[in-house]
Write an enzyme that holds these catalytic residues in place. Structure first.
Site, PDB file in Angstrom:
ATOM      1  N   TYR A  96       0.871  -1.187   0.000  1.00  0.00           N
ATOM      2  CA  TYR A  96       0.000   0.000   0.000  1.00  0.00           C
ATOM      3  C   TYR A  96       0.896   1.221   0.000  1.00  0.00           C
ATOM      4  O   TYR A  96       1.840   1.316   0.809  1.00  0.00           O
ATOM      5  CB  TYR A  96      -0.876   0.004   1.263  1.00  0.00           C
ATOM      6  CG  TYR A  96      -1.668   1.281   1.427  1.00  0.00           C
ATOM      7  CD1 TYR A  96      -2.981   1.373   0.964  1.00  0.00           C
ATOM      8  CD2 TYR A  96      -1.096   2.402   2.039  1.00  0.00           C
ATOM      9  CE1 TYR A  96      -3.693   2.547   1.096  1.00  0.00           C
ATOM     10  CE2 TYR A  96      -1.805   3.580   2.164  1.00  0.00           C
ATOM     11  CZ  TYR A  96      -3.106   3.643   1.689  1.00  0.00           C
ATOM     12  OH  TYR A  96      -3.808   4.810   1.817  1.00  0.00           O
ATOM     13  N   GLU A 178      -3.557   7.424  -4.059  1.00  0.00           N
ATOM     14  CA  GLU A 178      -3.412   6.157  -3.341  1.00  0.00           C
ATOM     15  C   GLU A 178      -3.189   5.035  -4.343  1.00  0.00           C
ATOM     16  O   GLU A 178      -4.016   4.816  -5.222  1.00  0.00           O
ATOM     17  CB  GLU A 178      -4.680   5.883  -2.528  1.00  0.00           C
ATOM     18  CG  GLU A 178      -4.600   4.608  -1.718  1.00  0.00           C
ATOM     19  CD  GLU A 178      -5.941   4.253  -1.094  1.00  0.00           C
ATOM     20  OE1 GLU A 178      -6.173   4.640   0.060  1.00  0.00           O
ATOM     21  OE2 GLU A 178      -6.760   3.611  -1.774  1.00  0.00           O
TER      22      GLU A 178
END
Ligand code: GDP
Ligand code: MN
Length: 352
Positions: A96, A178
């Site tokens: 992530y 993101e």
């Protein structure tokens, strides 16, 4: 404004960040691609993987079926108008990685986790690697990140990735980028498997090239009651809610909630009028503007244009105050429109 995945990936790619090859499909046409391929619903929210909006297919027939199924699949109230068909990645690991604005320190922050993918929310928030990127050496952070991810041989690639992502963030006037998952492929590349990007609406004036699918969604418009009799055009979400409450308090039925936002343009306000006249039972439209950033004369010009362009416009009750309200009043009075000093006075005129 939130971009769709394919829009966000196009920006990443033009910033030199690796993304999978892909094609956007808008109907049941089956593109000619290799296999395995991944088929992804293009909606402006996440959680598609868990909801069946991301499918791996192995031949043309599976691809055809997946496109058809995903096109009509509702995920949390969204059905896509497009589907992204991408080369499937040979995933070794999923990380992530995001860049956000940390408002408490007024800086840009890098947030990384070793366990990316669809379960990322279950990670303990203490475990995320967080570093400010404003005014620090990206080299040192890339090195540190290589250690954190246990990819010591990838330090140069990570430095390069952070540099490109930071430049992309700044040049695009992003509020959030993101990448989840950031995929380490079997061949050792770091590729953006998915991307969510939020751009700053207030920066729209300096990006003439911005043309995204959910641009209009950045004004806040909600239908409250199709059969409502009073429509509202307001700036500021708080004032818009208070206006709807006041309409209801006066015993009337508000049809909608609308916050035109601080960067309202004449064109945007005219669009709002066009949306509102679709309600069949309208008796009035209330326009309640407290001009801070938004200029009252901009709204006044839109009101005048809309009155000329839309013959079915019901009677307007207008209250404008704040920035450029003197000019606005002059423009509207020339058109024979009367301004109210308060919302209460607008409502009294309707109910009396
Ligand atoms: P989200 O659920 O909306 O965040 O959609 P993602 O694009 O992140 O996809 C969800 C999950 O699908 C990813 O975490 C991967 O595990 C899987 N996935 C996505 N793309 C690929 C791919 O190219 N190959 C493989 N094997 N899995 C993928
Ligand atoms: Mn994702």
């Amino acid at each position: 404004m939130n971009l769709l995945e394919y829009e966000a990936k196009a920006i990443l790619s033009s910033s030199g960040i690796l993304v999978p090859y892909g094609r956007v499909v808008r109907d049941s046409t089956v593109p000619d691609v290799g296999f395995p391929t991944i088929v992804k619903s293009q909606i402006p929210i996440g959680g598609r993987g868990k909801a069946g909006g991301v499918r791996l297919v192995n031949d043309t027939e599976e691809l055809r079926q997946a496109i058809m199924a995903i096109m009509i699949l509702d995920i949390k109230g969204f059905t896509p108008t497009s589907v992204l068909v991408e080369e499937a990645l040979d995933i070794e690991r999923e990380y992530y990685l995001s860049i956000v604005i940390d408002r408490t320190s007024s800086s840009i922050e890098l947030v990384v986790h070793t366990e990316g993918g669809i379960e990322v929310e279950s990670n303990d928030s203490e475990e995320f690697y967080r570093r400010r990127l404003s005014g620090v050496s990206v080299d040192a952070i890339g090195q540190e990140l290589a250690d954190y991810l246990n990819l010591p041989e990838k330090a140069f690639i990570l430095i390069d990735l952070i540099e490109k992502l930071l430049a992309c963030f700044i040049n695009s006037d992003a509020l959030m980028i993101e990448i989840n998952p950031l995929v380490l492929t079997a061949s050792g590349d770091l590729v953006a498997g998915d991307c969510k990007m939020t751009l700053d609406n207030a920066a729209r004036f300096r990006h003439e090239d911005w043309d995204f699918e959910h641009m209009s969604a950045s004004t806040n418009f909600v239908t409250l009651d199709e059969a409502g009799t009073i429509a509202t055009i307001v700036n500021g979400a708080g004032l818009a809610m208070a206006t709807v409450d006041a309409v209801r308090g006066a015993g009337l039925t508000p049809a909608n909630f609308l916050d035109i936002g601080g960067n309202a343009t004449t064109e945007g306000v005219i669009n709002s009028f066009n949306q509102l006249v679709k309600y069949n039972n309208l008796t009035n439209i209330i326009i309640n503007i407290f001009g801070g950033i938004v200029r009252c004369d901009t709204v006044a010009r839109a009101i005048i244009e809309a009155r000329h362009a839309i013959p079915t416009l019901p009677p307007l009750l207008i209250r404008l105050s704040g920035t450029n309200s003197v000019e606005a009043r002059a423009l509207l009075e020339k058109e024979g429109l009367v301004l109210h000093d308060t919302l209460e006075s607008c409502l009294t005129e309707i109910t009396r």
